[in-house]
Scaffold this motif. Structure first.
Motif, PDB file in Angstrom:
ATOM      1  N   VAL A  28      11.600  -5.033  -0.086  1.00 30.47           N
ATOM      2  CA  VAL A  28      10.665  -4.032  -0.312  1.00 30.47           C
ATOM      3  C   VAL A  28       9.843  -4.482  -1.329  1.00 30.47           C
ATOM      4  O   VAL A  28      10.108  -4.547  -2.467  1.00 30.47           O
ATOM      5  CB  VAL A  28      11.333  -2.674  -0.809  1.00 30.47           C
ATOM      6  CG1 VAL A  28      10.449  -1.541  -1.047  1.00 30.47           C
ATOM      7  CG2 VAL A  28      12.716  -2.394   0.290  1.00 30.47           C
ATOM      8  N   GLN A  33      15.669  -5.528  -2.324  1.00 30.75           N
ATOM      9  CA  GLN A  33      15.876  -4.084  -2.922  1.00 30.75           C
ATOM     10  C   GLN A  33      16.545  -3.975  -3.903  1.00 30.75           C
ATOM     11  O   GLN A  33      16.584  -3.339  -4.947  1.00 30.75           O
ATOM     12  CB  GLN A  33      16.180  -3.314  -1.584  1.00 30.75           C
ATOM     13  CG  GLN A  33      16.751  -1.704  -2.063  1.00 30.75           C
ATOM     14  CD  GLN A  33      15.430  -0.870  -2.355  1.00 30.75           C
ATOM     15  OE1 GLN A  33      14.100  -1.348  -2.687  1.00 30.75           O
ATOM     16  NE2 GLN A  33      15.583   0.387  -2.562  1.00 30.75           N
ATOM     17  N   VAL A 107      14.080   4.501  -2.141  1.00 30.39           N
ATOM     18  CA  VAL A 107      12.659   3.934  -2.442  1.00 30.39           C
ATOM     19  C   VAL A 107      11.874   5.079  -2.949  1.00 30.39           C
ATOM     20  O   VAL A 107      11.822   6.045  -2.210  1.00 30.39           O
ATOM     21  CB  VAL A 107      11.858   3.442  -1.271  1.00 30.39           C
ATOM     22  CG1 VAL A 107      10.451   2.663  -1.582  1.00 30.39           C
ATOM     23  CG2 VAL A 107      12.832   2.240  -0.647  1.00 30.39           C
ATOM     24  N   ILE A 218      16.228   3.882   3.443  1.00 29.70           N
ATOM     25  CA  ILE A 218      16.095   3.123   4.386  1.00 29.70           C
ATOM     26  C   ILE A 218      17.574   2.796   4.902  1.00 29.70           C
ATOM     27  O   ILE A 218      18.438   2.177   4.428  1.00 29.70           O
ATOM     28  CB  ILE A 218      15.921   1.715   3.555  1.00 29.70           C
ATOM     29  CG1 ILE A 218      14.707   1.891   2.782  1.00 29.70           C
ATOM     30  CG2 ILE A 218      15.809   0.501   4.527  1.00 29.70           C
ATOM     31  CD1 ILE A 218      14.047   0.559   1.927  1.00 29.70           C
ATOM     32  N   LEU A 224      12.301   0.995   6.551  1.00 31.81           N
ATOM     33  CA  LEU A 224      11.584  -0.265   5.842  1.00 31.81           C
ATOM     34  C   LEU A 224      10.168  -0.626   6.308  1.00 31.81           C
ATOM     35  O   LEU A 224       9.418  -0.715   5.273  1.00 31.81           O
ATOM     36  CB  LEU A 224      12.650  -1.492   6.320  1.00 31.81           C
ATOM     37  CG  LEU A 224      12.393  -2.858   5.661  1.00 31.81           C
ATOM     38  CD1 LEU A 224      12.516  -2.627   4.192  1.00 31.81           C
ATOM     39  CD2 LEU A 224      13.226  -4.048   6.237  1.00 31.81           C
ATOM     40  N   ALA A 227       8.379   2.333   4.310  1.00 32.40           N
ATOM     41  CA  ALA A 227       8.580   2.101   2.673  1.00 32.40           C
ATOM     42  C   ALA A 227       7.661   1.307   2.373  1.00 32.40           C
ATOM     43  O   ALA A 227       6.776   1.406   1.382  1.00 32.40           O
ATOM     44  CB  ALA A 227       9.955   1.922   2.376  1.00 32.40           C
ATOM     45  N   ASN A 228       7.437  -0.046   3.096  1.00 35.31           N
ATOM     46  CA  ASN A 228       6.555  -1.127   2.607  1.00 35.31           C
ATOM     47  C   ASN A 228       5.263  -0.653   2.806  1.00 35.31           C
ATOM     48  O   ASN A 228       4.343  -0.978   2.033  1.00 35.31           O
ATOM     49  CB  ASN A 228       6.934  -2.435   3.356  1.00 35.31           C
ATOM     50  CG  ASN A 228       7.975  -3.208   2.862  1.00 35.31           C
ATOM     51  OD1 ASN A 228       8.094  -3.605   1.770  1.00 35.31           O
ATOM     52  ND2 ASN A 228       9.003  -3.567   3.591  1.00 35.31           N
TER      53      ASN A 228
END
Length: 236
Positions: A28, A33, A107, A218, A224, A227-228
């Protein structure tokens, strides 16, 4: 305040989606993570760091071996059947005192981590038993919905949607009393984090809430990617 990361799950949905590494090691914002979370907790000011990590994933231990984060780090390996079991196992290794606990798949933006940490310190110092990070952003297959009173404290937790939307975000502040209550809930046959939290509210303990605009959990490859992309957009 001590930092605790719960990484006892199997991460089966990520694996089924083709992610070849354990959930704690998914990248991440360019960092595994679990490493990212440890760096975050250390930077916030936690006086110790503890990770409860599934024993089936020795690669996680290898990644953490020899890393220095500032505060002392303890890694507890476990093979627990539920999130509550993992919480109690991890808490046994945490020194006495208040705890900021996070699931390994949570996150948030750096500014929101700071806000949650500072508010958790304040609420626990003012007598709260538990502090929940909450968000109106709902993107979970099985969210825990939160109803708050006029003072902002939690009045009820439910599996049914509430209006306006508000759900838990996988980050918890725990007092000494809440730490004992978790162990007691497990001894009575409890096995889910949500069941423990519902019981705390039902017992009329003070449960404070800290709202942030968005928290991503996630669970799937799409989480994922989201989030990125979200964190990258915030950095531009």
């Amino acid at each position: 305040m001590h930092g605790l990361i719960l990484a006892g799950g199997e991460g089966s949905r990520l694996a089924a989606g083709g992610i070849p590494v354990p959930k704690p090691l998914v990248e991440v914002a360019g960092r595994p993570q679990i490493v990212r979370l440890l760096e975050t907790l250390a930077g916030l000011g936690c006086s110790s760091l503890t990770c409860a990590v599934r024993a089936d994933f020795p690669g996680v231990q290898r990644v953490l071996d020899g890393k220095q984060f500032g505060p002392p780090l303890k890694v507890v390996t476990c093979r627990t059947p539920s999130s509550l079991h993992t919480l109690v196992e991890g808490l046994r290794a945490v020194p006495p005192g208040p705890v900021l606990c996070t699931m390994v798949d949570t996150v948030m933006r750096p500014a929101d981590w700071r806000a949650v940490y500072q508010a958790t310190e304040r609420h626990l110092a003012e007598g709260a038993d538990v502090v929940l990070a909450v968000t109106p952003y709902v993107d979970d297959e099985s969210p825990v919905y939160v109803t708050r009173g006029g003072d902002g404290d939690v009045r009820a937790l439910s599996d049914e949607p509430v209006q306006p939307p508000c759900v838990t975000g996988g980050v918890y502040g725990l007092s000494a009393g809440a730490r004992r209550a978790a162990a007691e809930a497990l001894s009575r046959g409890g096995h889910k984090m949500r069941g423990f939290l519902k019981a705390v509210v039902a017992d009329r303990r003070r449960v404070a809430a800290v709202e942030v605009s968005r928290i991503i959990d996630i669970d799937r490859p799409s989480d994922l990617q989201t989030a990125n992309a979200w964190l990258a957009a915030r950095e531009r």
